[in-house]
Write an enzyme that holds these catalytic residues in place. Structure first.
Site, PDB file in Angstrom:
ATOM      1  N   LYS A  12      62.859 -28.477  69.764  1.00  0.00           N
ATOM      2  CA  LYS A  12      63.502 -27.131  69.770  1.00  0.00           C
ATOM      3  C   LYS A  12      63.209 -26.621  68.385  1.00  0.00           C
ATOM      4  O   LYS A  12      63.324 -27.062  67.300  1.00  0.00           O
ATOM      5  CB  LYS A  12      64.889 -27.270  70.176  1.00  0.00           C
ATOM      6  CG  LYS A  12      65.828 -27.985  69.347  1.00  0.00           C
ATOM      7  CD  LYS A  12      66.497 -27.221  68.077  1.00  0.00           C
ATOM      8  CE  LYS A  12      67.520 -27.949  67.054  1.00  0.00           C
ATOM      9  NZ  LYS A  12      67.303 -27.660  66.073  1.00  0.00           N
ATOM     10  N   ASP A 138      73.280 -32.192  70.137  1.00  0.00           N
ATOM     11  CA  ASP A 138      72.143 -31.517  70.916  1.00  0.00           C
ATOM     12  C   ASP A 138      71.476 -31.992  71.969  1.00  0.00           C
ATOM     13  O   ASP A 138      70.602 -31.237  72.808  1.00  0.00           O
ATOM     14  CB  ASP A 138      70.951 -31.446  69.665  1.00  0.00           C
ATOM     15  CG  ASP A 138      71.258 -30.255  68.617  1.00  0.00           C
ATOM     16  OD1 ASP A 138      72.144 -29.584  68.906  1.00  0.00           O
ATOM     17  OD2 ASP A 138      70.735 -30.276  67.546  1.00  0.00           O
TER      18      ASP A 138
HETATM   19  P1  ATP Z   1      68.497 -32.391  64.535  1.00  0.00           P
HETATM   20  O1  ATP Z   1      67.641 -31.049  64.607  1.00  0.00           O
HETATM   21  O2  ATP Z   1      69.181 -32.470  65.708  1.00  0.00           O
HETATM   22  O3  ATP Z   1      69.176 -32.119  63.096  1.00  0.00           O
HETATM   23  P2  ATP Z   1      66.535 -33.767  63.258  1.00  0.00           P
HETATM   24  O4  ATP Z   1      65.186 -33.240  63.769  1.00  0.00           O
HETATM   25  O5  ATP Z   1      67.073 -33.300  61.972  1.00  0.00           O
HETATM   26  O6  ATP Z   1      67.443 -33.390  64.144  1.00  0.00           O
HETATM   27  P3  ATP Z   1      65.992 -36.286  64.192  1.00  0.00           P
HETATM   28  O7  ATP Z   1      64.390 -36.416  63.949  1.00  0.00           O
HETATM   29  O8  ATP Z   1      66.172 -36.168  65.325  1.00  0.00           O
HETATM   30  O9  ATP Z   1      66.352 -35.427  63.066  1.00  0.00           O
HETATM   31  O10 ATP Z   1      66.484 -37.706  63.663  1.00  0.00           O
HETATM   32  C1  ATP Z   1      67.057 -38.011  62.289  1.00  0.00           C
HETATM   33  C2  ATP Z   1      67.501 -39.590  62.403  1.00  0.00           C
HETATM   34  O11 ATP Z   1      67.721 -40.017  63.520  1.00  0.00           O
HETATM   35  C3  ATP Z   1      66.737 -40.551  61.490  1.00  0.00           C
HETATM   36  O12 ATP Z   1      67.259 -40.617  60.538  1.00  0.00           O
HETATM   37  C4  ATP Z   1      66.050 -41.463  62.202  1.00  0.00           C
HETATM   38  O13 ATP Z   1      66.115 -42.824  61.613  1.00  0.00           O
HETATM   39  C5  ATP Z   1      67.225 -41.337  63.758  1.00  0.00           C
HETATM   40  N1  ATP Z   1      66.640 -41.577  64.848  1.00  0.00           N
HETATM   41  C6  ATP Z   1      67.232 -42.517  65.773  1.00  0.00           C
HETATM   42  N2  ATP Z   1      66.233 -42.320  66.840  1.00  0.00           N
HETATM   43  C7  ATP Z   1      65.409 -41.492  66.674  1.00  0.00           C
HETATM   44  C8  ATP Z   1      64.395 -41.110  67.404  1.00  0.00           C
HETATM   45  N3  ATP Z   1      64.027 -41.428  68.749  1.00  0.00           N
HETATM   46  N4  ATP Z   1      63.484 -40.195  66.857  1.00  0.00           N
HETATM   47  C9  ATP Z   1      63.782 -39.685  65.775  1.00  0.00           C
HETATM   48  N5  ATP Z   1      64.798 -40.028  64.778  1.00  0.00           N
HETATM   49  C10 ATP Z   1      65.542 -41.214  65.291  1.00  0.00           C
END
Ligand code: ATP
Length: 295
Positions: A12, A138
């Site tokens: 997203k 989310d």
């Molecule tokens: P948001 O937009 O909700 O802030 P994000 O894009 O910043 O999400 P993600 O990539 O969803 O962040 O995840 C970040 C953290 O979650 C990392 O520290 C990672 O190690 C942990 N994590 C656990 N499971 C997953 C997964 N399936 N995919 C990605 N990260 C994961």
């Protein structure tokens, strides 16, 4: 019985993001306009003879244990349910990690959907969303998908009409951002009224199907923290605008940046510049895609 399922976990972007206040429980009340995009992680679910949940991923730095959100989603639904054997989760990540694109939440949402189907648990979409918020704020949105206003900590969702289609360039600089740090550093209670993005204006522009008005309403209060700390975010936005973007914005807590384009040639030129041109020094990953609209 379904023994194998292949799923797409879409990422997203936030067309607009405002933080209202810090709550007593440590979470923040937000108002966000969420939009699914055409980039996704691939997830394969396979039932196994051996009991237990096993996660495998193509990224060595991601946890492949109970810290993975895909694992947590499967455990949440299967705990206490009498099943024979176990589940193997194969996760191919294409979404940037810790990037503001809800990659982990979307993986969790896809696994909730898939496990419910595979093991015939009979949960409705609403029930899956209620379960999902236990994993992350989310996750309910990632089950709903499409265009939506998200409020509360992210669990109060109001679907909006699909946005007018356009071309999207998404670029992630090579810095990692901790969502927790960004929210803490914002000091939401001290913001001036003019620092809050116009969330209702964005929702109205979407209802009017006015892409130009939408572009004018792009706003993310978390840029005050992340873009200030990492000037590369403004640099990427500048490249996108120079190449003809209607406008550009950071998504979530960052550092991913997206630009909206009406002309496919301009979008491709921006993508190529950020991926292969002299501006490729600013980015680690770049994508050319579109909105993913759910009807
Ligand atoms: P948001 O937009 O909700 O802030 P994000 O894009 O910043 O999400 P993600 O990539 O969803 O962040 O995840 C970040 C953290 O979650 C990392 O520290 C990672 O190690 C942990 N994590 C656990 N499971 C997953 C997964 N399936 N995919 C990605 N990260 C994961």
């Amino acid at each position: 019985m379904t023994r194998y399922l292949k799923l797409k976990a879409y990422g997203k972007i936030n067309l607009a993001l405002d933080v209202l206040r810090k709550r007593e429980d440590g979470y923040h009340d937000v108002r966000m306009i969420m939009q699914t995009v055409g980039i996704y992680d691939q997830i394969e679910l396979q039932r196994t003879m051996k009991p237990g949940i096993v996660v495998e991923t193509n990224l060595s730095y991601l946890p492949a244990n109970e810290n993975n959100l895909a694992y947590q989603a499967a455990r949440l639904l299967l705990e206490g349910v009498q099943i024979q054997g176990g589940l193997h989760i194969q996760l191919k990540k294409f979404l940037p990690v810790s990037a503001g694109m809800a990659g982990g939440s979307s993986d969790a949402a896809a696994v909730l959907f898939g496990v419910n189907k595979m093991f015939r648990l009979g949960l409705s979409k609403e029930e899956l969303m209620e379960q999902g918020v236990k994993i992350g704020a989310d996750v309910p949105y990632c089950i709903l998908r499409g265009t939506a206003l998200s409020e509360g900590i992210g669990e109060k969702l109001t679907p909006l009409p699909p946005v007018p289609q356009c071309h999207l360039v998404i670029a992630k600089p090579g810095v990692s951002v901790s969502t927790k740090y960004v929210y803490e550093a914002l000091q939401a209670d001290r913001l001036r009224p003019d620092q809050h993005p116009d969330i209702d204006g964005m929702a109205e522009a979407i209802r009017q199907q006015d892409l130009f008005k939408m572009a004018g309403k792009l706003g993310n209060v978390l840029e005050l923290v992340t873009a200030k700390k990492y000037p590369v975010i403004e640099e990427i936005k500048d490249v996108m605008r120079q190449k003809g973007a209607l406008n550009a914005l950071m998504s979530g807590s960052g550092p991913t940046v997206f630009g909206l384009f009406t002309e496919p040639e301009q979008a491709r030129a921006a993508y190529e510049e950020l991926r292969y041109g002299s501006s490729s020094r600013l980015t680690k990953q770049a994508y050319l895609t579109e909105f993913f609209n759910v009807h």
